[in-house]
Structures are given as structure tokens and as C-alpha cells.
Design an enzyme around this catalytic site. Structure first.
Site, PDB file in Angstrom:
ATOM      1  N   LYS A  82       0.855  -1.187   0.000  1.00 31.80           N
ATOM      2  CA  LYS A  82       0.000   0.000   0.000  1.00 31.80           C
ATOM      3  C   LYS A  82       0.895   1.242   0.000  1.00 31.80           C
ATOM      4  CE  LYS A  82      -3.957   1.884   2.660  1.00 31.80           C
ATOM      5  NZ  LYS A  82      -4.873   1.621   3.787  1.00 31.80           N
ATOM      6  N   SER A 157      -9.870   1.605   2.660  1.00 36.02           N
ATOM      7  CA  SER A 157      -8.965   2.383   1.861  1.00 36.02           C
ATOM      8  C   SER A 157      -7.899   1.589   1.114  1.00 36.02           C
ATOM      9  CB  SER A 157      -8.271   3.409   2.767  1.00 36.02           C
ATOM     10  OG  SER A 157      -7.455   2.763   3.726  1.00 36.02           O
ATOM     11  N   SER A 181     -10.131  -0.889   6.834  1.00 31.27           N
ATOM     12  CA  SER A 181      -9.515  -0.714   5.505  1.00 31.27           C
ATOM     13  C   SER A 181      -8.756  -1.906   4.940  1.00 31.27           C
ATOM     14  CB  SER A 181      -8.563   0.478   5.524  1.00 31.27           C
ATOM     15  OG  SER A 181      -9.304   1.657   5.367  1.00 31.27           O
TER      16      SER A 181
END
Ligand code: GLN
Length: 493
Positions: A82, A157, A181
Site C-alpha cells: 500500500k 482504503s 480498511s
């Protein structure tokens, strides 16, 4: 194309051991598949070709020297991170204009551990700006599409992390979870997604959102792969004082089955307003499956869990407001040109560098922490946090693991949810777990009867007993099978 990103850890390792292919070939193939496939999905913000080849060369050297057995659990496995995780020499943008040109001068511990375990780093993955969101639509660098239906969001997210694994572009990716997330995009994309107990994985080098809530964890297509990744990730890091000295082998009890396992069901979750019938049905079905495998279902109450959302939207913005103060156009971040005074530069840089959701959180946090307001919101939210934590402790006197929904619904269409508070409800079943610090994970259990999109169930463990939820997930996997690559992206073998 061999599509190594679509293989599991065991398969990659066996092929390397048998010299059917080299780590170099794994890297080459994974990178070319990203080139061919990712333009449709846009999971990647940056591809780290050089780092991938350098790591592949190391793995191949070890194999040539007969040392594959000594390499870590992820030797030769395609991995990606990420974009809120620092990796030296790469951009770490958090999908924000604020950090568009920021290049990491060092590497986050979670990234370093994954690479030390032999993983081949393919690149950095799209996300909601600074991890605020549930759809990855708030990225400043464009949306990521759900590999199961390109008209739908991958969740967020950590949407890029989930989509990359679901499309078979990587075997393992890392995400971060502050309120859901990891688990929610895992459920939207139909893959295994683990948020371990707070303190399991070092947060050093991960750009902070809510420091007391953030936790890093893996995405994978099988429970075993996720457990192997956790083995590489978990442990004490002197650079993060909240990280714990964990020596659990997360794969140890995966084969034990569900017999004798006490599984908690929370009636209030199952009857919650806003929970879609197709999701509720799947959670109920998974409960029956566990029962058939020998588990005992026990009803448990979490009387204060309904206050988790309110507590989170006080505590989260307060911590985010403090953490994001460093992006001041001087120490870090975008700098608006042409200002003679520092105040004007600061104001303009933050107004243009941050997107709308980040600005909303900053404004909320600064208000909530101001004199006179603090006592009314922040302090009670901390008290609610303690009550929720105690609810879980009491529940775990009766059960080993709790089974719940992850998201109230399956993946929605782009633009379908435009109202922030409706978006916040995406995490109604995941947030209390961050508040209490427990482990929680998504386990895919097939497709919803109505939408035809992946549905996941949430398994929740007591603190530092993450092996309990992994064991229950592995039992469910014997029924539902490991997660497939999304049909449209399934490589030919
Ligand atoms: N969707 C939640 C939020 O917007 C959780 C995000 C997260 O876990 N990073 O805050």
C-alpha cells in the site's frame, strides 16, 4: 503466460525448489502481467522493476547455493505494498497531491520484513487519500476498479492492495486498517484479508492515520498464505514501542478444524439496520457450516458496540489531525509557490495539497481537540473505548472467536455513495475491533445471491489470539475453497 501472481506461496516455492522456474522468471512474468492487465484495474501507482529484479537475483543465488530452505517463508513470492508504506527510493504518496513528489529515504519495517522473507517487491498500490475512505475513490491519482466488476469499487482504503491480489497480479499484498480498511476491501474483492491484533506488526515507516488504531496486515487468496505472511510480518521492532514480541507460528493450527471451537454470534449485528439480506444470509450460512464442522455456536452480546462508530469518528479525526500536522509545506509536503509570508504558504499548501475528505477530517479533529470541546467529545469517546474493549473481553470468556458480517453490503458502483456519513457506515461492523485492538479478518464465502459479487464474513479473535480466527477461517476454507482470481482475470494455465 505463467501468471505467478495468481499462484499461492506453496506453489511458487515448490516450482523454485524443483527448478521448474527461477525467481527471475517469476519477476519477469509478474511485471509483464502488471503491464498487460493493470491498465484495466489501476491497482498500482508505481512499479518497482529494479527492486524486483534485484531481489529475484538474491533468491536465485540462494537456490543455486542450495539454500532455499534457509530463505524466508515468502521466497520468490510476488508481493506489493500500500502506498502509505515507505520503501526506500520509491514514491510514498498516500494517494495525495500533498506527497506527490515525496521519495522515501528509508523503508518501513513491514516492507523490510516482507522482503527479508524473500518476497519479490512489485510496487506500490493505490488507496484512499491518507487512508480516509471505503472505496479508493478519494485517491488523487484516479480510481481502482474491482476485478470482479469493473464498474464497481474495490472497497477501501486499501483498494489497490485488494484488487491486485484479486486480479492475480500479486500473491501477497500489504494493507493498513484503522477502521476496516483491510477487511472491507478484502470482502469486496473476495479474498482473505487480515487485520491482526494491534501491536502484532510494527507501524514504523507506515504513514500514520490514527496511531492507536492503525494496524498493518496481509491480503492473500488462501488462509495459509496470509498466515505465512503474518509469520514474516509479526514481531517486536525497537522502532515501534507498541509492537510486541510475538513468536506465534500463525500456520500452526490451521489444520485443526472447527471441532470444539466456540463461535460467538452477535444478534445485534445480524439484525442491524442496513445489513443487506444477501450478506446476512451468507453469514448465517457460514455459521451453519462451522456448526456442521463441529463448532458450537454461542450468542454473545457487545452492548456498547453500537457506540463504536461515534467513538471512532471522534478519536480517528483527532489522531489524524495531529498526525497530518507534519504536512506543513516546510518539513513535508506540497509547497504552494509565490507566498511572501509563511502563514499564507501554509494555508494555501494545505488547502490545495489535501483533498476534500482529508480536509474534512482535519477540520473535525481540530474542532474536537479545541478547548471547551475536548471535554465534551474526546474524553467520553475514550471512555466508550474502554467499555467496548471490556465488552469483547467478557464475550471471550464464552467463545474463542466471533463470527460477524464485514461490510453491510457488497461492492457498490462508482459514485453511488457520495454522502460522507453513508460512506462511513461501510465500517459499521469492523470499527469496534480497531477500538478494542482485537484481531479481525475477512474470509470470502462465495457470491451474494442478489448482486453476484463476493461476500466475506468477519472472524474476530481475542487480542493476541489471532490463531483462533485463522483456524476458523481455515475450517471455512475446506467448505468454500481458497479464493479464486476474479474470473475475467483468471490466467490460462
Ligand atoms: N473507512 C474508514 C475511514 O474512512 C476506515 C479507514 C481505514 O481503516 N483506514 O476512516
Amino acid at each position: 503466460m505463467a501468471a505467478f501472481g495468481a499462484m499461492g506461496v506453496r506453489e511458487v516455492r515448490a516450482g523454485l525448489a524443483a527448478k521448474e522456474f527461477s525467481a527471475r522468471e517469476v519477476a519477469e512474468d509478474a511485471l509483464s502481467r502488471i503491464k498487460a492487465v493493470d491498465p484495466q484495474i489501476h491497482a498500482f501507482l508505481e512499479v518497482t522493476e529494479e527492486a524486483a529484479y534485484a531481489q529475484a537475483a538474491k533468491v536465485d543465488e540462494a537456490i543455486a547455493a542450495g539454500r532455499l530452505a534457509e530463505m524466508g517463508p515468502l521466497a520468490g513470492v510476488p508481493v506489493a505494498f500500500k502506498d502509505n508504506m515507505n520503501m526506500e527510493g520509491t514514491h510514498t504518496t498516500c494517494s495525495s497531491r500533498m506527497l506527490e513528489n515525496y521519495v522515501s529515504p528509508y523503508t518501513a519495517t513491514c516492507v523490510a520484513n516482507t522482503i527479508a522473507a524473500g518476497g519479490i517487491p512489485l510496487g506500490k498500490l493505490n488507496m484512499d487519500e491518507f487512508a480516509f475512505g471505503s472505496s479508493t475513490e478519494s485517491s488523487a491519482f484516479g480510481i481502482t476498479r474491482n476485478p470482479w466488476d469493473l464498474e464497481r469499487v474495490p472497497g477501501g482504503s486499501s483498494g489497490g492492495s485488494a484488487a491486485a491480489v484479486a486480479a492475480g497480479l500479486a500473491t501477497i499484498t500489504l494493507g493498513s486498517d484503522t477502521g476496516g480498511s483491510i477487511r472491507q476491501p478484502g470482502s469486496f474483492c473476495g479474498i482473505v484479508a487480515v487485520k491482526p491484533t494491534y501491536g502484532t506488526v510494527s507501524r514504523y515507516g507506515v504513514v500514520a492515520f490514527g496511531s492507536s488504531l492503525d494496524q498493518v496486515g496481509p491480503f492473500a487468496r488462501s488462509v495459509e498464505d496470509a498466515a505465512l505472511a503474518l509469520n514474516a510480518l509479526a514481531g517486536h521492532d525497537p522502532l515501534d514501542c507498541t509492537s510486541q514480541d510475538i513468536r506465534t507460528d500463525f500456520t500452526a493450527n490451521l489444520a485443526e478444524g472447527a471441532k470444539g471451537l466456540k463461535v460467538g454470534i452477535v444478534p445485534a449485528f445480524m439484525e442491524a439496520e442496513g445489513l443487506d439480506a444477501e450478506v446476512r444470509d451468507k453469514v448465517a450460512e457460514a455459521a451453519r457450516q462451522l456448526e456442521q464442522l463441529g463448532a458450537e455456536l454461542v450468542e454473545v452480546d457487545l452492548p456498547n458496540a453500537q457506540a463504536a462508530m461515534s467513538a471512532y469518528y471522534v478519536l480517528g479525526p483527532c489522531e489524524a489531525f495531529s498526525n497530518l500536522a507534519r504536512f506543513d509545506s516546510v518539513r513535508y509536503g506540497y509547497c504552494a509557490e509565490g507566498h511572501k509570508d509563511l502563514g499564507g504558504q501554509y494555508e494555501d499548501s494545505r488547502a490545495t495539497g489535501f483533498g476534500p475528505e482529508a480536509r474534512r477530517r482535519i477540520m473535525l479533529g481540530s474542532y474536537l481537540l479545541s478547548a471547551g470541546v475536548y471535554e465534551k467529545y474526546y474524553y467520553p469517546a475514550q471512555q466508550v473505548r474502554t467499555l467496548i474493549t471490556q465488552d469483547y473481553v467478557r464475550a471471550y470468556e464464552k467463545v474463542d472467536v466471533i463470527l460477524a458480517p464485514v461490510s453491510p453490503r457488497t461492492a457498490f458502483k462508482f459514485g453511488e455513495i457520495s454522502d460522507p456519513t453513508t460512506m462511513y457506515l461501510s465500517d459499521m461492523f469492523t470499527i469496534s475491533i480497531n477500538i478494542a485492538g482485537n484481531g479481525g479478518m475477512n474470509m470470502p464465502v462465495g457470491l451474494g445471491a442478489e448482486s453476484g459479487m463476493p461476500v466475506g464474513v468477519q472472524l474476530i479473535s481475542p487480542q493476541f489470539k489471532d490463531e483462533n480466527m485463522l483456524r476458523a477461517a481455515a475450517a471455512l476454507e475446506t467448505v468454500y475453497g481458497p479464493a479464486p482470481v476474479a474470473p475475467a482475470f483468471c490466467p490460462e494455465r
